[in-house]
Motif scaffolding. Structure first.
Motif, PDB file in Angstrom:
ATOM      1  N   SER A  67      21.453  94.368  49.074  1.00  0.00           N
ATOM      2  CA  SER A  67      20.671  93.432  49.886  1.00  0.00           C
ATOM      3  C   SER A  67      20.114  92.326  49.016  1.00  0.00           C
ATOM      4  CB  SER A  67      19.497  94.156  50.555  1.00  0.00           C
ATOM      5  OG  SER A  67      19.961  95.186  51.380  1.00  0.00           O
ATOM      6  N   ALA A  69      17.207  89.727  49.588  1.00  0.00           N
ATOM      7  CA  ALA A  69      16.107  89.295  50.458  1.00  0.00           C
ATOM      8  C   ALA A  69      15.777  87.835  50.188  1.00  0.00           C
ATOM      9  CB  ALA A  69      14.878  90.171  50.240  1.00  0.00           C
ATOM     10  N   GLY A  90      17.711  87.410  54.888  1.00  0.00           N
ATOM     11  CA  GLY A  90      18.566  87.618  53.726  1.00  0.00           C
ATOM     12  C   GLY A  90      19.947  88.081  54.105  1.00  0.00           C
ATOM     13  N   LEU A 125      15.469  94.247  53.025  1.00  0.00           N
ATOM     14  CA  LEU A 125      15.150  92.847  53.326  1.00  0.00           C
ATOM     15  C   LEU A 125      13.708  92.693  53.787  1.00  0.00           C
ATOM     16  CD1 LEU A 125      18.326  91.537  55.224  1.00  0.00           C
ATOM     17  CD2 LEU A 125      17.806  91.463  52.762  1.00  0.00           C
TER      18      LEU A 125
END
Length: 156
Positions: A67, A69, A90, A125
């Protein structure tokens, strides 16, 4: 929530995309995320995610989900501000190969594993993490709660 799916593998079915869109909207409601928020989800193979993992996390191994963000700013990063900009949470990158491997390893459906990885990435996120035992407990309990409430149980 506005979700942009990018399937670089051309393997995700329309039914799976609908399931993931519904799951993300459900999770967003549970987390009280702005309905106009945006995220992107990219589906890749192990080689692609290993390259991303190596370049951005200095870990030269394939992983299942990464991920990025947008609400966090690191050193020397500019914060993007403006009145009419949509809230971009994100990007989530998922290895479909890892998802298939792990579904088999954990003896549950591929859809359950995809859902698990998407919720895991989504919670990252939103600021959840698992760097400490306490953080890990909170994050994993939250993602299991979301998946169970949505109906994607471990044996599904």
């Amino acid at each position: 929530m506005n979700i942009d799916f990018i399937d670089e593998m051309n393997q995700v079915t329309e039914d799976e995309l609908k399931l993931l869109r519904d799951l993300l909207n459900y999770a967003a409601d549970m987390e009280e995320v702005n309905s106009e928020a945006e995220i992107s989800i990219t589906f890749v193979n192990n080689e692609q995610i290993q390259s991303i993992n190596r370049d951005y996390r200095q870990k030269d191994t394939a992983t299942d989900v990464i991920s990025f963000a947008m609400q966090e700013t690191g050193e020397e990063e500019l914060q993007i501000v403006g009145d009419n900009l949509p809230e971009h949470l994100g990007d989530i990158i998922v290895s479909l190969e890892k998802a298939k491997e792990q579904a088999k390893e954990y003896n549950h459906s591929y859809q359950r594993e995809l859902g698990f990885l998407i919720v895991h990435g989504f919670l990252h996120l939103l600021g959840y993490d698992h760097q400490t035992v306490e953080e890990e407990k909170e994050m994993f309990e939250r993602q299991e709660h979301i998946l169970e409430e949505f109906g994607l149980k471990r044996d599904a």
